[in-house]
Design a protein around this motif. Sequence first.
Motif, mmCIF file in Angstrom:
data_model
loop_
_atom_site.group_PDB
_atom_site.id
_atom_site.type_symbol
_atom_site.label_atom_id
_atom_site.label_comp_id
_atom_site.label_asym_id
_atom_site.label_seq_id
_atom_site.Cartn_x
_atom_site.Cartn_y
_atom_site.Cartn_z
ATOM 1 N N GLU A 24 11.171 -13.977 -0.421
ATOM 2 C CA GLU A 24 12.088 -13.288 -1.331
ATOM 3 C C GLU A 24 11.409 -12.081 -1.968
ATOM 4 O O GLU A 24 12.027 -11.024 -2.138
ATOM 5 N N ALA A 25 10.147 -12.223 -2.302
ATOM 6 C CA ALA A 25 9.399 -11.089 -2.844
ATOM 7 C C ALA A 25 9.306 -9.974 -1.810
ATOM 8 O O ALA A 25 9.510 -8.791 -2.122
ATOM 9 N N ASP A 26 9.018 -10.335 -0.569
ATOM 10 C CA ASP A 26 8.904 -9.367 0.518
ATOM 11 C C ASP A 26 10.220 -8.619 0.717
ATOM 12 O O ASP A 26 10.236 -7.386 0.837
ATOM 13 N N ASP A 27 11.325 -9.358 0.738
ATOM 14 C CA ASP A 27 12.631 -8.735 0.952
ATOM 15 C C ASP A 27 12.966 -7.740 -0.157
ATOM 16 O O ASP A 27 13.409 -6.610 0.115
ATOM 17 N N PHE A 28 12.737 -8.138 -1.405
ATOM 18 C CA PHE A 28 13.033 -7.232 -2.512
ATOM 19 C C PHE A 28 12.182 -5.971 -2.452
ATOM 20 O O PHE A 28 12.685 -4.855 -2.606
ATOM 21 N N LEU A 29 10.883 -6.143 -2.262
ATOM 22 C CA LEU A 29 9.992 -4.992 -2.289
ATOM 23 C C LEU A 29 10.301 -4.007 -1.162
ATOM 24 O O LEU A 29 10.253 -2.786 -1.358
ATOM 25 N N ARG A 30 10.641 -4.513 -0.013
ATOM 26 C CA ARG A 30 10.988 -3.617 1.089
ATOM 27 C C ARG A 30 12.233 -2.794 0.755
ATOM 28 O O ARG A 30 12.283 -1.586 1.033
ATOM 29 N N ARG A 31 13.231 -3.443 0.171
ATOM 30 C CA ARG A 31 14.458 -2.710 -0.191
ATOM 31 C C ARG A 31 14.203 -1.753 -1.349
ATOM 32 O O ARG A 31 14.728 -0.633 -1.386
ATOM 33 N N CYS A 32 13.404 -2.190 -2.316
ATOM 34 C CA CYS A 32 13.092 -1.351 -3.472
ATOM 35 C C CYS A 32 12.380 -0.069 -3.048
ATOM 36 O O CYS A 32 12.738 1.041 -3.473
ATOM 37 N N TYR A 33 11.389 -0.197 -2.182
ATOM 38 C CA TYR A 33 10.608 0.960 -1.753
ATOM 39 C C TYR A 33 11.403 1.828 -0.784
ATOM 40 O O TYR A 33 11.207 3.042 -0.730
ATOM 41 N N LEU A 34 12.304 1.216 -0.022
ATOM 42 C CA LEU A 34 13.161 1.993 0.873
ATOM 43 C C LEU A 34 14.114 2.873 0.067
ATOM 44 O O LEU A 34 14.356 4.040 0.423
ATOM 45 N N GLU A 35 14.633 2.328 -1.037
ATOM 46 C CA GLU A 35 15.565 3.075 -1.870
ATOM 47 C C GLU A 35 14.853 4.055 -2.798
ATOM 48 O O GLU A 35 15.500 4.914 -3.407
ATOM 49 N N ASN A 36 13.540 3.916 -2.917
ATOM 50 C CA ASN A 36 12.742 4.794 -3.786
ATOM 51 C C ASN A 36 11.527 5.320 -3.024
ATOM 52 O O ASN A 36 10.396 4.876 -3.258
ATOM 53 N N PRO A 37 11.737 6.254 -2.120
ATOM 54 C CA PRO A 37 10.629 6.768 -1.298
ATOM 55 C C PRO A 37 9.461 7.317 -2.110
ATOM 56 O O PRO A 37 8.312 7.282 -1.642
ATOM 57 N N ARG A 38 9.735 7.770 -3.337
ATOM 58 C CA ARG A 38 8.662 8.334 -4.162
ATOM 59 C C ARG A 38 7.598 7.291 -4.516
ATOM 60 O O ARG A 38 6.487 7.645 -4.934
ATOM 61 N N LEU A 39 7.907 5.996 -4.357
ATOM 62 C CA LEU A 39 6.938 4.940 -4.660
ATOM 63 C C LEU A 39 5.860 4.834 -3.588
ATOM 64 O O LEU A 39 4.851 4.152 -3.790
ATOM 65 N N GLY A 40 6.095 5.485 -2.462
ATOM 66 C CA GLY A 40 5.091 5.468 -1.403
ATOM 67 C C GLY A 40 5.306 4.341 -0.403
ATOM 68 O O GLY A 40 6.326 3.633 -0.450
ATOM 69 N N PRO A 41 4.351 4.115 0.492
ATOM 70 C CA PRO A 41 4.490 3.056 1.506
ATOM 71 C C PRO A 41 4.465 1.664 0.864
ATOM 72 O O PRO A 41 3.752 1.431 -0.114
ATOM 73 N N VAL A 42 5.222 0.747 1.435
ATOM 74 C CA VAL A 42 5.344 -0.581 0.845
ATOM 75 C C VAL A 42 4.260 -1.546 1.306
ATOM 76 O O VAL A 42 3.923 -2.510 0.589
ATOM 77 N N GLU A 43 3.689 -1.336 2.484
ATOM 78 C CA GLU A 43 2.748 -2.317 3.047
ATOM 79 C C GLU A 43 1.558 -2.608 2.141
ATOM 80 O O GLU A 43 1.190 -3.772 1.941
ATOM 81 N N PRO A 44 0.898 -1.589 1.554
ATOM 82 C CA PRO A 44 -0.218 -1.896 0.644
ATOM 83 C C PRO A 44 0.215 -2.745 -0.544
ATOM 84 O O PRO A 44 -0.527 -3.642 -0.983
ATOM 85 N N ARG A 45 1.413 -2.468 -1.043
ATOM 86 C CA ARG A 45 1.926 -3.238 -2.184
ATOM 87 C C ARG A 45 2.211 -4.684 -1.762
ATOM 88 O O ARG A 45 1.926 -5.623 -2.524
ATOM 89 N N LEU A 46 2.752 -4.870 -0.560
ATOM 90 C CA LEU A 46 3.033 -6.227 -0.074
ATOM 91 C C LEU A 46 1.760 -7.048 0.030
ATOM 92 O O LEU A 46 1.753 -8.243 -0.297
ATOM 93 N N ALA A 47 0.693 -6.435 0.455
ATOM 94 C CA ALA A 47 -0.574 -7.158 0.580
ATOM 95 C C ALA A 47 -1.057 -7.649 -0.778
ATOM 96 O O ALA A 47 -1.538 -8.795 -0.910
#
Length: 381
Positions: A24-47
């Motif tokens: 659930e955390a993974d799903d949210f973060l992927r959608r959050c970062y997709l909708e907010n490109p200024r946050l940068g790539p999501v993979e480092p945050r997921l780790a």
Amino acid sequence: MIVPGYRDHPTEPWDPSAPVDPAEADDFLRRCYLENPRLGPVEPRLAIVRAQIAATGTYVHTTEELAHGARMAWRNASRCIGRLYWRSLMVLDRRRARTADEIYSLLVHHLLTAAGNGQLRPVISIFAAAQPGQPYARVWNEQLIRYAGYRGADGRTIGDARQIDFTAAMRGYGWRGKGEDFDVLPLAIETPHEGVRLYELPERAVREVPIGHPEYGWFTELGLRWHAVPAISNMRLTIGGVHYPLAPFNGWYMGTEVGARNLADAGRYDMLPVVAARMGLDTSRESTLWRDRALVEINRAVLWSFEKAGVKMSDHHTESQRFIAHLRNEEKAGRPVPADWSWIVPPMSGSLTPVFHRYYEEMDLRPAFYLDDNRCPHGHG
């Protein structure tokens, strides 16, 4: 109400001792970062998040994740007609507050910020997240501002009939109201280390509108009024598997919420018979439509009074059109729009609005708001 409403919201099983679901955390973060490109790539945050969950059973949202998650929760609220405004939600990060005094002070600030000069703005104050297996802070009240309800010795109800049990619980903790129709209830704040403490809201935090009528001068004699800010305080906010038990939020009222429900419902202030009698209507049989005629005038009175006072409120026709605009916007964005027909359609003149003539799909999308069973230990929340 131009936020998720407060009556009979869906519940979902929640085990406060359970760790965050990494999926659930993974799903949210992927959608959050997709909708907010200024946050940068999501993979480092997921780790980082996966490591935090593995070590502690939960993780900590960044300020940006918290804000967008709260806005997504409003966007996903299937019973709210006012979701066109979801991007405008002001998110106040209150996760550091721990004591009841701190929480109370910030709740007062929330009400003052939301009310402003009468041009209400949508605000959410998000307090500390629940930690797996640990107690958490909460507010027992269903809204930050609510009017007390009393049952007299003669069986007559004074004030808001919906709040009779909650008022009795507050009196059990030593609170004493004036016994009048519009006594503002205290806030019941519970923290793990202090238990339950009651706080009176200061007058400056409770903007109220006296209810008159554009034609009937006698309407002011009824002594009706209503508060400007509908701040829901008993719903749990869930973002990416993290639960925020104390996250009060507000928008502004749609007129029918006050006129067709709060003041007119038999289980609330039950004003239809009173207004019908003042209007001289024939109440001997239902076919005279006396209820309908009285209902229209109560709603006219509410809308007129809020406008006269300079306090933001919308009518059900305008808000229905705006919801259709929201549907079109979300369709263009490729996002589904969950909606509960029985809530989206206004409680008055529903077939005259464009939201009536459609079917909607009900979905439990997250982030989301949920109402837990027995929020108040006394069963009144």
